[in-house]
Design a protein around this motif. Sequence first.
Motif, PDB file in Angstrom:
ATOM      1  N   GLU A   1       1.081 -16.860  22.054  1.00 60.03           N
ATOM      2  CA  GLU A   1      -0.166 -17.609  21.911  1.00 60.03           C
ATOM      3  C   GLU A   1      -1.237 -16.732  21.288  1.00 60.03           C
ATOM      4  O   GLU A   1      -1.396 -15.566  21.664  1.00 60.03           O
TER       5      GLU A   1
ATOM      6  N   ASN B   1       3.621 -18.355  17.677  1.00 60.52           N
ATOM      7  CA  ASN B   1       3.909 -19.796  17.653  1.00 60.52           C
ATOM      8  C   ASN B   1       3.191 -20.490  16.501  1.00 60.52           C
ATOM      9  O   ASN B   1       3.743 -21.359  15.834  1.00 60.52           O
ATOM     10  N   GLU B   2       1.937 -20.103  16.312  1.00 62.30           N
ATOM     11  CA  GLU B   2       1.167 -20.710  15.233  1.00 62.30           C
ATOM     12  C   GLU B   2       1.777 -20.345  13.879  1.00 62.30           C
ATOM     13  O   GLU B   2       1.769 -21.161  12.957  1.00 62.30           O
TER      14      GLU B   2
ATOM     15  N   ARG C   1       4.547 -22.570  13.246  1.00 67.46           N
ATOM     16  CA  ARG C   1       4.029 -23.886  12.898  1.00 67.46           C
ATOM     17  C   ARG C   1       3.561 -23.915  11.432  1.00 67.46           C
ATOM     18  O   ARG C   1       3.786 -24.895  10.711  1.00 67.46           O
TER      19      ARG C   1
ATOM     20  N   MET D   1      -3.607 -15.486  15.531  1.00 70.25           N
ATOM     21  CA  MET D   1      -2.650 -16.543  15.190  1.00 70.25           C
ATOM     22  C   MET D   1      -1.641 -16.763  16.322  1.00 70.25           C
ATOM     23  O   MET D   1      -1.442 -17.885  16.775  1.00 70.25           O
TER      24      MET D   1
ATOM     25  N   TYR E   1      -6.954 -16.613   7.198  1.00 66.49           N
ATOM     26  CA  TYR E   1      -6.701 -17.321   8.445  1.00 66.49           C
ATOM     27  C   TYR E   1      -7.831 -17.138   9.448  1.00 66.49           C
ATOM     28  O   TYR E   1      -8.354 -18.098   9.999  1.00 66.49           O
TER      29      TYR E   1
END
Lengths: 466, 466, 466, 466
Positions: A32, A320-321, A324, A317, B68
């Motif tokens: 996360e 997981n992001e 994605r 980030m 980002y």
Amino acid sequence: VSKTYLQQGSQSKISRNKLVSILLKEKKWPKEGWDDLTIEMLLNELALMDSNNFPSRCGVGEREGRIYSSMVSRRHFRLSHGVGRSGDLGEVQPKAAGSSILSVLTNSLLLDLCRTHVSRSVSDVFLCPTATGLSISLVLLTLAKEKPGAKYVIWPRIDQKSCFKCILTAGLQPLIIEPKLIGEELQTNTDEIERIIADYGTDKILCILATTSCFAPRACDTLEVIGRLCKSHNLFHVVNNAYGLQSGKCAYSISQAAHHGRVDIFVQSTDKNLMVPVGGAIIAGFNKTLVQKIRQNYPGRASSSQFLDVFITLLSMGSNEYTRLLKKRSENYKYLKNRFGALAEKFSEHIIQTPNNQISIGMTLSNIGSNLPESERPAVISKLGSMLFLRSVCGARVVPCDQTVKSIDGYDFQGWGSHCKEYPYPYITAAASIGMETKDVDLFVEKLEECLKKLSKQTEEPENPS
Amino acid sequence: VSKTYLQQGSQSKISRNKLVSILLKEKKWPKEGWDDLTIEMLLNELALMDSNNFPSRCGVGEREGRIYSSMVSRRHFRLSHGVGRSGDLGEVQPKAAGSSILSVLTNSLLLDLCRTHVSRSVSDVFLCPTATGLSISLVLLTLAKEKPGAKYVIWPRIDQKSCFKCILTAGLQPLIIEPKLIGEELQTNTDEIERIIADYGTDKILCILATTSCFAPRACDTLEVIGRLCKSHNLFHVVNNAYGLQSGKCAYSISQAAHHGRVDIFVQSTDKNLMVPVGGAIIAGFNKTLVQKIRQNYPGRASSSQFLDVFITLLSMGSNEYTRLLKKRSENYKYLKNRFGALAEKFSEHIIQTPNNQISIGMTLSNIGSNLPESERPAVISKLGSMLFLRSVCGARVVPCDQTVKSIDGYDFQGWGSHCKEYPYPYITAAASIGMETKDVDLFVEKLEECLKKLSKQTEEPENPS
Amino acid sequence: VSKTYLQQGSQSKISRNKLVSILLKEKKWPKEGWDDLTIEMLLNELALMDSNNFPSRCGVGEREGRIYSSMVSRRHFRLSHGVGRSGDLGEVQPKAAGSSILSVLTNSLLLDLCRTHVSRSVSDVFLCPTATGLSISLVLLTLAKEKPGAKYVIWPRIDQKSCFKCILTAGLQPLIIEPKLIGEELQTNTDEIERIIADYGTDKILCILATTSCFAPRACDTLEVIGRLCKSHNLFHVVNNAYGLQSGKCAYSISQAAHHGRVDIFVQSTDKNLMVPVGGAIIAGFNKTLVQKIRQNYPGRASSSQFLDVFITLLSMGSNEYTRLLKKRSENYKYLKNRFGALAEKFSEHIIQTPNNQISIGMTLSNIGSNLPESERPAVISKLGSMLFLRSVCGARVVPCDQTVKSIDGYDFQGWGSHCKEYPYPYITAAASIGMETKDVDLFVEKLEECLKKLSKQTEEPENPS
Amino acid sequence: VSKTYLQQGSQSKISRNKLVSILLKEKKWPKEGWDDLTIEMLLNELALMDSNNFPSRCGVGEREGRIYSSMVSRRHFRLSHGVGRSGDLGEVQPKAAGSSILSVLTNSLLLDLCRTHVSRSVSDVFLCPTATGLSISLVLLTLAKEKPGAKYVIWPRIDQKSCFKCILTAGLQPLIIEPKLIGEELQTNTDEIERIIADYGTDKILCILATTSCFAPRACDTLEVIGRLCKSHNLFHVVNNAYGLQSGKCAYSISQAAHHGRVDIFVQSTDKNLMVPVGGAIIAGFNKTLVQKIRQNYPGRASSSQFLDVFITLLSMGSNEYTRLLKKRSENYKYLKNRFGALAEKFSEHIIQTPNNQISIGMTLSNIGSNLPESERPAVISKLGSMLFLRSVCGARVVPCDQTVKSIDGYDFQGWGSHCKEYPYPYITAAASIGMETKDVDLFVEKLEECLKKLSKQTEEPENPS
């Protein structure tokens, strides 16, 4: 302030400290993402550990990390000593424990990333604070020291200038392999590579420098075959994976080539794959000793700015992001292909079939200026590029395929821009890369249609920026 | 809001815009420093000109300057495209007019700086976004392309690792010139250089890589003589002026060598001379074409982070303040010498006479452990270094002069750290560099005295960090 | 840098300048939000217009906007003169044209917001840089000067302390109107209001201070009836619309009351409605002169910090996004009601029917501790509150309805917390307010269920923070 | 990263944590200022303790500290809950332990400051997040509740509008005491005060509102005499010490009046005394209960922005630096007096003798337009003011002393601006306040001379902004 409230408040601090201690201990990319406050607190703590921020410090050297401007100091989170030492870019600085931890952690997170997204067998990785071109030069310079007398670099042609220049900068000589056209796709001519190896002899050849990510209609090089050749001929295999980290296809090619043959080093840009500003590359390899040698070959200290960018971004980030975002990119690729295809049909063009390029897509431009004399067509086709640029479309490439010759440092390239001497049609390419949004596709298709309509009316009067 | 008030308020804006337009037009380093607000406004305006900040942009390329993390974006003032293009580090990017202006202006200001503080004849300058070591490697790589077949670099020994490594990184071979001891000072052995030139032949020799700024008791190389030799033998003359920009003495040497002989390129660190974080070097030269060739030899884009740091710092400082800082440095040098000298006397040591080094000062350490067997002395002397470090004294170098041999990439250096094989006494050095404050000197002398007292009592029990 | 690139780059600047000039000219809330870069540039330009940022300023007054800390200066974007002058909070400062424009624009955007979301007839609005409580006191103090001798404020009871205290702070006397229970909802007792008016006489009564947004089971006051009463009796009508700007229901009540009766002033919090930090209120009215009198009654200058927060937020958001957020809030209200209802059923409780409260929802807690003696129940019920708090659930209110009496400044309130003397059941409330996310609802329901289960097992052992 | 380096790095963190823990424990103003990094780290830690920053928080209330814009969030260091609760501005918020600590600490530091710089006997202090005018209104409103029926405020005239308006805002009635002219100085007419007390009766009189800091030729009120009167007649004594905290003279007056007579509350601006942006006041007193009552009378929460500014500034400054700044101010006062005096002589004017005003200095303007008819002189004299303003001179006040009458809320003031009905000459004032630099004085004198020359040539043609 009452104890209960403080206790409750401290929970929050404790849970953040826990994130930090897990990171320091496991050195893995957190799943996360962290919020900015937590990231800033960690950076502040690192800054405190650098001698330039010691409260009672006394500097009598020539390099004390003094910063004149507070704006500059703040943008570096008060880290000023850079990373590395003269002996090794990965070495720890006594004066800068905080910057050193930043560097170690960033490399660890990148190793985790490469192991997850490229191959479990990746053995070492480091962030090189120079962009891809110079990073590859540094790789080649190190290889050259390992194999004195080997001057030649076998290079399957890819028409991006710095991919070629990095060989010359390193003082080496390229052996250019023209691609072969399979269907509409430009693929690696591995037969030609074999012939060249035989011709020049393995002693004289330093490495094969292959490329994964590229503009269509060129395909990702057939790394597995190249890797086998390198293994059997004992040649270094360097892969320019510029923006291929984001593509499952490119990553898989590297992994397979390493598994069945040989890949020594693969290099990728941080800006193109991780959405940070230009200026860094990830140098990764399947041979730990070799990666270390490259790191040690780097002369002197280096900027920690790229480490900050990558570190902040990876923490913010979370892995997981990133997964994605890669998925989203892949969807965008399909969406772009569909919309682009529909548009092509409208103008009696077609999407160029390039099954081995999963990032960039080409559309033929056979009908633009088709009623004009051949000599006038390239200018009309090129105009499409500037029309798009004036409409704020960035990154689309229009290739008129006019077979003119471009010379780089004494090497001539016929048909420069199309990766080959004579591509059958002029075309335009667009790419689906990480961070792209669906509306970028929509906007692109809309503006391209507008331009194509305008051009198809043969309006030759000069257009000004709107 | 009444017109008069607005008018009055607008004056302020007008006068700032005037500063900006003078800068854009004259491209000179402003005499008076700018305040942060004005600098930020200019950077914001530049950011607006980069395509990643266009309001209606649509990106379909592989490199669109997407960022980002907003923390990362902010620390780069939203500039993300880096500088340069694949063809030339100095080239303008169509996608990034703002970043391009940043790069052009920064280089112009640096040219102004070098012309003022080194020589009016400096013909071109650019900021290389790599630290000094790698920057010199890039210079050497470019020279090597200009003179194929010339493998050797004549290198008057200077015991800082990256000064040496940068030759090896470039794939070249050093010819090491040991210094000669004149009085207590280590000076360039120019006779030996002449001999070596005769020995190896000018065709095989690429350049002489001389050094200005260094730790005492080594002197600034006798650039003028070297420059004459280079001129007469048609050799490139590269000067490692690492932190010499801040010293009138070093600058004058370069200027004289260029005037009476030849200097092709001189390279200096941005962090050590301009008080920015580590990571950049100024590559300057008296030969415009050659400087351009180096710039063109840089493969691909580069980080604009160093440009930001230098640009902000130069504008914030103003040239008058820089002159003031140089003057202050020079005063600190004298102050350090006096206080250091007084301390030396107390402990029956003396300041090493090095008239040709105006930055670093050495004090003998003849009496530490003088009652111990010779073999035990170096350890005791070295201990002084860690004692100082634990007291937050950074940058002092303790050299035991024990003649042990250090090997770097196969080259052996006897007496490493002292610039020569056998320096007569152990010693400690301290330097007066830009940004140093008088209190640094005071603190240093106080803490050194404390350590020397402790050591002179022969307290050999292990000391822990306080 | 080539003209074409600059031209392209300038487009971006021009389009942003256009946004700014439209804002300055039309003074309307932009539909589309601005990006941070554009907002910062505007703030920088405003800062330049304040005398403390004049390049050649010379200050010889007692208040020159000098800021000691650069951290402080930066967080205020270098604006330091505050807003207003001694005569009028809305007055323009000669020394601070930029701050003055900030204040004028912020008020204009808020006027636009109130006209769109409350009523087209709103005639004037200003941001009062004090939170709702003190802002209402300032309103009452101004009204008191308009109607000397009128001491009393009719106040339909609402159990939030500052709603009551603001009357006392202004030196006025409240006439407390207990609500009547209609079904399960607590509604305004307008008969009682009429009786009180008759009793005390309109000369002695300054105003009715009604409330829209409140915790269930209290309803939004029946503003339309109150407005008609105020009109016929010539009383001021002040509406505490604390967090009602975000609710169509509350806004409509105000609009109807103003149309069919009379509303002089309505006050709402900036933090609760606009998602900025605590500290400001929007004072709006249907009577331009009266709004101005309040502004003029403010003695001296005030902080511009709240103006910055609101200005940045409104520009960043754009009015379209605000509409979207209100819609989302309304959906969350329904979602919360559904999930809350399902949970209630599980525990044999029910959702309290409060059709006139569209923000807060109550659920009965009839079964907690129902097997315990009456005197022990409140403690058990209250425990639910702290259990939730320890699980990071904020904002849920547990009301045990134990009819104990709370005294505020000499006024006694039986059943404090429940808006009435004796509400039939204990209950818990939760609210759907702007910025809430669906996952907040999910998390709340999940944690509440966990707590209720724990409590229903009659586990009385002390619980510690997890 | 080696243990030794980490250990060394941690020292730095430990020594900073020590600073923090000493602050939390002793709650005293640190002698040495902190660097920004340490301050930011503390603020970040406080932010973590507020519920809006809890990692797993779930908000279901109407006020959850949600912030829409990240720019806004950052400028408040992510603190959004404000300070205080509805019951008391000093109360701790369960949802916001961090903000609560910020508030408690800031008030503690201010108490320390007031005890050091005003009087050891100061018993309580708090930061009121409203500027001086409204803060005094809040004080008066609280006093009014303590002594119902007392309507009158005795107010020695001081011609700054908000000093007067704050009485009216509170709904009270001023009894204006005109000063007496002693020499050239305007002093408190204490006989008149006594007469008024006798006239109106102590029951009807709430307090005397005296003023310390003011523009020359008014003197600091004779607080000691007033304090004795208040004590003997049992009246509240409120001191408007707007910018008097920076003046030893004002502080001493307050201290003596409290010691020998009575001072209940003294109020001072944070911006004018502590160099923060406008918007806060320090409410201090010698009666702890009364100070608390004021704090409790504040209805609802308040902005924490002013707390941030003051907290950051006090920590960044350290008490030693504040003492230094006060000393510097005092020197500047003398320097201004000298240079101003020399200029006066040149133009046959003189410095007005005001021994009891140690901040502001007046110079007569007897000769400007002295050859003109009396009715035309004020316009010419006033012109000097705008001439100075157009030359970026801020804060100089030109008073033509034309005896025109200004009406504020129904009260008429003859000779407004000069603190009295008929001051013998027109004059100009300048003040030496904290943060002023010597060059401000130089610039002021230079520009004033320029203007006076221009005016003395009787050039009546309109001048435009340069």
